[in-house]
Design an enzyme around this catalytic site. Structure first.
Site, PDB file in Angstrom:
ATOM      1  N   ASP A  97     -10.413 -43.335  25.182  1.00  0.00           N
ATOM      2  CA  ASP A  97      -9.143 -42.540  25.619  1.00  0.00           C
ATOM      3  C   ASP A  97      -9.810 -41.470  26.216  1.00  0.00           C
ATOM      4  OD1 ASP A  97      -6.807 -41.484  26.196  1.00  0.00           O
ATOM      5  OD2 ASP A  97      -5.939 -41.497  24.325  1.00  0.00           O
TER       6      ASP A  97
HETATM    7  C1  BGC Z   1      -3.724 -40.715  27.184  1.00  0.00           C
HETATM    8  C2  BGC Z   1      -3.932 -42.300  27.693  1.00  0.00           C
HETATM    9  C3  BGC Z   1      -3.931 -42.091  28.945  1.00  0.00           C
HETATM   10  C4  BGC Z   1      -5.228 -41.137  29.532  1.00  0.00           C
HETATM   11  C5  BGC Z   1      -5.318 -40.998  31.063  1.00  0.00           C
HETATM   12  C6  BGC Z   1      -4.865 -39.731  27.401  1.00  0.00           C
HETATM   13  O1  BGC Z   1      -4.630 -38.560  27.186  1.00  0.00           O
HETATM   14  O2  BGC Z   1      -3.828 -40.736  25.613  1.00  0.00           O
HETATM   15  O3  BGC Z   1      -2.748 -42.885  27.261  1.00  0.00           O
HETATM   16  O4  BGC Z   1      -4.126 -43.302  29.611  1.00  0.00           O
HETATM   17  O5  BGC Z   1      -4.840 -39.808  29.239  1.00  0.00           O
HETATM   18  O6  BGC Z   1      -4.175 -40.235  31.602  1.00  0.00           O
END
Ligand code: BGC
Length: 761
Positions: free
Chosen positions: A232
Site C-alpha cells: 500500500d
Molecule cells: C490506499 C490505497 C490506495 C493508495 C493509492 C492508499 O492510501 O490505502 O487503497 O490504492 O493509497 O492511492
C-alpha cells in the site's frame, strides 16, 4: 527475449529500481532494455487517472483526475448480489483504463466489514467472506478480461481506518482462516488478480508488509498465487525485510533510502540476489502482460457507460420498508421532495477512490422528468452542519402537508465517510433526525431515501415513516436510478450485504473497537456480522441478505441430490421460486448451511451459495446450487487443516439470513481423518473425541469395569467414572485406578499412545 534473459541483462541497480516505484503511479522505466512503465491508478469504482502519472509529489491530489464513469461504490455493488453485473462493471472500468492508458487498477477492496464505523466501508463489499470473495472475483475477472490488471486490497485485516498505519489486528488462527483470509483466498484463487496490495497495519504484531507467513507461505505456497505483491502507498518500513517476506514492488516511488538499502544488503550478503531476481521477474511478467494491449489516447462512449452506471445503481438500491405499498408513487400523486441531497447527491466516498465523474444525474431532475404533469414541491430541509433550523423544518412540513407523498433525501455529510479515519457514531445528523420526525408526523406517506455508504441507526425515527430506501453512494447514474425505482419503472432488487444494527452497542466488535496501545483484539472471533447476531440472538434493524421488492416470491420443493453424501462428492441443492405478484422482479436466492455436529463452536448458519434470478409474474424457476467439499469444511487450528466431521448438516434456503423459507437435513460422511494430536497429557474427553482414541478407551473401560474389585467398589454408585473424569487427563485417571490395572499407568499410557498413533484409516 524471455523474462529470464531480460533479468540476466539487468544491472543490480536496475533490478533494485524496478522493485520500487518510479513515480507516484508508475514502476521505473528502464529504457536501455525496453522495459516500459506499468501505469497504476485508483479505483475501485471508476478510473482515477491523474493527468501526469509520473508525478512524484502529488499523491494526495484527490480531485484532479481525468473524467471517468463513476459507478456506485462497493457497498452498493455488493447489494446487487449479482456477479454478472459486477463483472460488467469491471469490463467497463477495464475499457476506460485502455482509453486512458492505465495498466492496473488499484481495486477491488476486499476487506471484511467488522465494524460499521470503519471509514472505508463504502469501498468494501460485505461482512461475509463468501459473498465478498465471489464479488471481488467477478470484478477482477471483468477488468482483466480486457487485458488490464486488477489489484486486490488490502491484504490483510485492514478493517478499521483508526490508526491504520500502526495498529496490530490481533486475530486467532481459526478466525483469520475462516473469515479474513477466506475472502481473499476465494477471490485470489478464482479471480487470479495480477496484483495483491498488502495493507498498512500489523497482523498479530508483524507488519503485513513484512510477514513471510502471509505473503509467501499462505499466498504463494498454499494458494499458488503467481502475480506480484505491491505495498500500500507508504506501507514499507524496511525494504529488505519486505522483499524477503514477499513484497515485490514498493509504492509509491522513487524511494532513495529503499534503493540504497537493497544495494547495501546485497553487497553485505544480507539479501540473497535470488530473492531480488524473483521479485523482478514477477513484476516484469505483469509489465509484459500489460503491454500486450495497446493503451491510451482512445475515447470511450460516455453516454453508454453512463447508462450502465444508471442500471447498476438501480440493481444495487435496497428497499427496506414499504408499509401500505407507499411505493411506487401512484400516478397523479403530488410529491414533496425534501432534502438537499435530491439536488446534490453523494455519488462516492472520500479519499483515494474519488473519481471525477463524466456526468451526473440528480434525483431532483430525474423525478421532475418522470413526474410529468403531477404537482411537486421542493424544500432543502436541513443543512450539512447538523444545526437544527426550525424555520427550515417548518417549511418542509408545510410542503409535506400539501403533497400526497413526501420524499426525504437524507445524505450523510461527506466527511463522515472518508478514508484514513473512522466515523464516531452511526447516527444521522441531529437536524436530519428532527426533520424526519417532524415531516412524518404530518405526512403519513413519508419515504426516507438514504444516501450513505455504510449502515446508520434508524431506531429513533423508523416507526414513524412508511418507506425507507437505501440508495448507497450511488455513482453518477444514481439520480435516474432512484427516480425509476420511486415511480416503479425499475423494481428494487438489492439485498443488504451487511447487517443494519439497531444501535452501535449491539455490534459484534463494539467492546474491542478501536483497540488500545496499538492493538485491536478481534474478540468476537468468527462471529462477525450475522454470525454474531444469530448466535447472540441480538435483534437487528435489517438482517444480512434483506431487501423488499414490488412483487412477492414463494419458495417450494427444496430437494437435494442425496440425503447422505461424502464431503468429497459434494451435494446439489435445488429449489423452485415463483413470482406470485403482479409485476416482474428479481429475487436473490440465498443458501446457508448449519453444521449440527461439530467439535468446534460454529455459527448458526453461514452463506454458501446465492443466485439472483429474474421472474415474470406467475413464472417459476428452479435454482440449482452445487456445493463442494470446501463449503462444508471448517478450519481446525489444532490440526492446522480444513476439516469435516461426520454428522448432520442443515441446508437452508431463503430470502435473507433471518427469513429461511425451506430447509432440509442431510448426513455428511467425512473422508478426512485429521492427524491424531493425542499425547501424554490429553484428557479423557479428548480421547473420546478422536475416532480411534474412542475405540481404545472403550475397550480399556470394559476391562476396568469387568475387574472384580472395581465392580465391588462401584456397586450401588450412580456415578459413571468415565463421564465424571471427562476433563481429567487420562494418565491422572489411570493413576487413580492403578490398583485395578495389570500394568503401571505410565506403561499403559505409552502402549495406548503407540496404538492410537499407529496406522489410521
Ligand atoms: C490506499 C490505497 C490506495 C493508495 C493509492 C492508499 O492510501 O490505502 O487503497 O490504492 O493509497 O492511492
Amino acid at each position: 527475449m524471455n523474462i529470464d534473459e531480460v533479468v540476466n541483462q539487468m544491472t543490480l541497480k536496475e533490478k533494485a529500481a524496478i522493485c520500487i516505484g518510479g513515480s507516484a503511479w508508475c514502476t521505473a522505466l528502464i529504457r536501455r532494455l525496453g522495459i516500459p512503465e506499468l501505469v497504476m491508478t485508483d479505483g475501485p469504482h471508476g478510473v482515477r487517472r491523474v493527468e501526469n502519472v509520473n508525478e512524484t509529489q502529488n499523491v494526495a491530489s484527490l480531485t484532479k483526475s481525468i473524467p471517468a464513469t463513476c459507478f456506485p461504490t462497493a457497498s452498493a455493488l455488493a447489494s446487487s448480489w449479482d456477479t454478472e453485473l459486477i463483472r460488467e462493471v469491471g469490463e467497463i472500468i477495464g475499457e476506460e483504463c485502455i482509453a486512458q492508458g492505465v495498466d492496473i487498477v488499484l481495486g477491488p477492496g476486499n476487506n471484511m466489514k467488522r465494524t460499521p464505523l470503519c471509514g472505508r466501508n463504502f469501498e468494501y463489499f460485505s461482512e461475509d467472506p463468501y459473498l465478498s470473495g465471489y464479488l471481488s472475483a467477478a470484478f477482477i475477472e471483468g477488468i482483466q478480461s480486457k487485458g488490464v490488471g486488477a489489484t486486490i486490497k488490502h491484504y490483510i485485516a485492514n478493517n478499521q481506518e483508526y490508526k491504520r498505519l500502526t495498529m496490530s489486528s490481533e486475530i486467532d488462527e481459526r478466525t483469520l482462516r475462516e473469515i479474513y483470509l477466506r475472502a481473499f483466498e476465494i477471490a485470489i484463487k478464482k479471480g487470479k488478480p495480477w496484483a495483491v496490495m498488502c495493507s498498512y497495519n500489523k497482523l498479530n504484531g508483524t507488519y503485513c508488509s513484512e510477514s513471510y507467513e502471509l505473503l509467501t507461505e499462505i499466498l504463494r505456497d498454499e494458494w499458488e498465487y503467481d502475480g506480484f505483491v505491491m505495498s500500500d502507498w507508504g506501507a514499507i518500513h524496511d525494504r529488505v525485510e519486505s522483499l524477503k517476506a514477499g513484497v515485490d514492488l514498493e509504492m509509491p516511488g522513487p524511494q532513495k533510502h529503499s534503493f540504497k538499502q537493497i544495494m547495501v544488503a546485497i553487497k553485505n550478503g544480507d539479501l540473497d540476489e535470488e530473492v531480488l531476481d524473483r521479485a523482478v521477474k514477477r513484476i516484469l511478467e505483469v509489465i509484459f502482460m500489460a503491454n500486450r494491449v495497446e493503451k491510451g489516447n482512445k475515447d470511450f462512449d460516455i453516454d453508454i457507460h453512463h447508462d450502465i452506471a444508471r442500471r447498476v445503481a438501480g440493481e444495487s438500491m435496497v428497499l427496506l420498508k414499504n408499509e401500505g405499498n407507499v411505493l411506487p408513487i401512484k400516478e397523479g400523486e403530488c410529491i414533496a421532495i425534501i432534502g438537499n441531497a435530491a439536488k446534490n447527491p453523494r455519488i462516492q466516498g472520500g479519499g483515494s477512490s474519488q473519481v471525477t465523474s463524466t456526468k451526473l444525474d440528480t434525483p431532483y431532475d430525474e423525478i421532475k422528468k418522470l413526474a410529468g404533469s403531477s404537482k411537486f414541491f421542493y424544500e432543502d430541509g436541513y443543512s450539512m452542519d447538523g444545526e437544527i433550523n426550525e424555520e427550515q423544518i417548518d417549511r418542509a412540513k408545510e410542503v409535506a402537508k400539501l403533497a400526497d407523498i413526501a420524499l426525504l433525501f437524507i445524505a450523510l455529510p461527506g466527511h463522515k465517510e472518508f478514508e484514513s479515519y473512522d466515523r464516531s457514531d452511526i447516527n444521522l445528523l441531529n437536524n436530519q433526525i428532527e426533520l424526519i420526525k417532524s415531516v412524518s408526523a404530518v405526512q403519513p406517506n413519508t419515504v426516507v431515501v438514504l444516501n450513505n455508504g455504510a449502515p446508520i441507526s434508524m431506531a429513533e425515527w423508523i416507526d414513524g415513516v412508511s418507506g425507507v430506501i437505501q440508495t448507497w453512494l450511488m455513482g453518477q447514474g444514481g439520480g435516474k436510478a432512484i427516480a425509476d425505482i420511486l415511480f416503479g419503472n425499475v423494481n428494487p432488487s438489492g439485498r443488504l450485504a451487511e447487517t443494519f444494527p439497531i444501535k452501535l452497542s449491539d455490534t459484534p466488535s463494539y467492546i474491542n473497537y478501536p483497540g488500545e496501545n496499538n492493538k485491536v483484539i478481534y474478540g468476537e472471533g468468527i462471529f462477525i456480522g450475522y454470525r454474531y447476531y444469530d448466535k447472540r440472538e441480538v435483534e437487528v434493524q435489517f438482517p444480512f441478505g434483506y431487501g423488499l421488492s414490488y412483487t412477492d416470491f414463494e419458495y417450494s420443493n427444496l430437494r437435494v441430490s442425496s440425503d447422505e453424501f461424502r464431503d468429497i462428492d459434494g451435494l446439489d441443492v435445488l429449489i423452485d421460486v415463483t413470482n406470485t405478484g403482479e409485476v416482474s422482479g428479481k429475487e436473490v436466492v440465498q443458501l446457508y448451511i448449519s453444521d449440527k455436529e461439530c467439535s468446534l463452536i460454529r455459527p448458526i448458519k453461514e452463506l454458501k451459495a446465492f443466485e439472483k434470478i429474474e421472474l415474470e409474474p406467475g413464472e417459476t424457476k428452479t435454482v440449482c446450487f452445487e456445493l463442494y467439499m470446501r463449503d462444508f469444511t471448517y478450519y481446525d487450528p489444532k490440526h492446522k487443516e480444513w476439516i469435516t466431521e461426520d454428522g448432520e448438516i442443515e441446508i437452508m434456503v431463503g430470502k435473507s439470513s433471518k427469513e429461511i423459507c425451506e430447509s432440509i437435513k442431510v448426513n455428511l460422511i467425512s473422508t478426512i481423518e485429521p492427524p491424531c494430536t493425542l499425547d501424554y497429557n490429553s484428557t479423557v474427553r479428548e480421547w473420546l473425541e478422536d475416532k480411534k482414541g474412542k475405540e481404545i478407551i472403550e475397550s480399556l473401560s470394559k476391562k476396568i469395569m469387568n475387574n472384580k474389585d472395581f465392580k465391588n467398589l462401584s456397586e450401588g454408585s450412580e456415578v459413571d467414572v468415565w463421564k465424571a473424569a471427562q476433563d481429567t487427563q487420562l494418565i491422572f485417571l489411570l493413576r487413580q485406578l492403578s490398583w485395578s490395572l495389570p500394568l503401571v499407568p505410565d506403561m499403559i499410557m505409552s502402549r495406548l499412545l503407540t496404538q492410537v498413533h499407529g496406522k489410521r484409516k
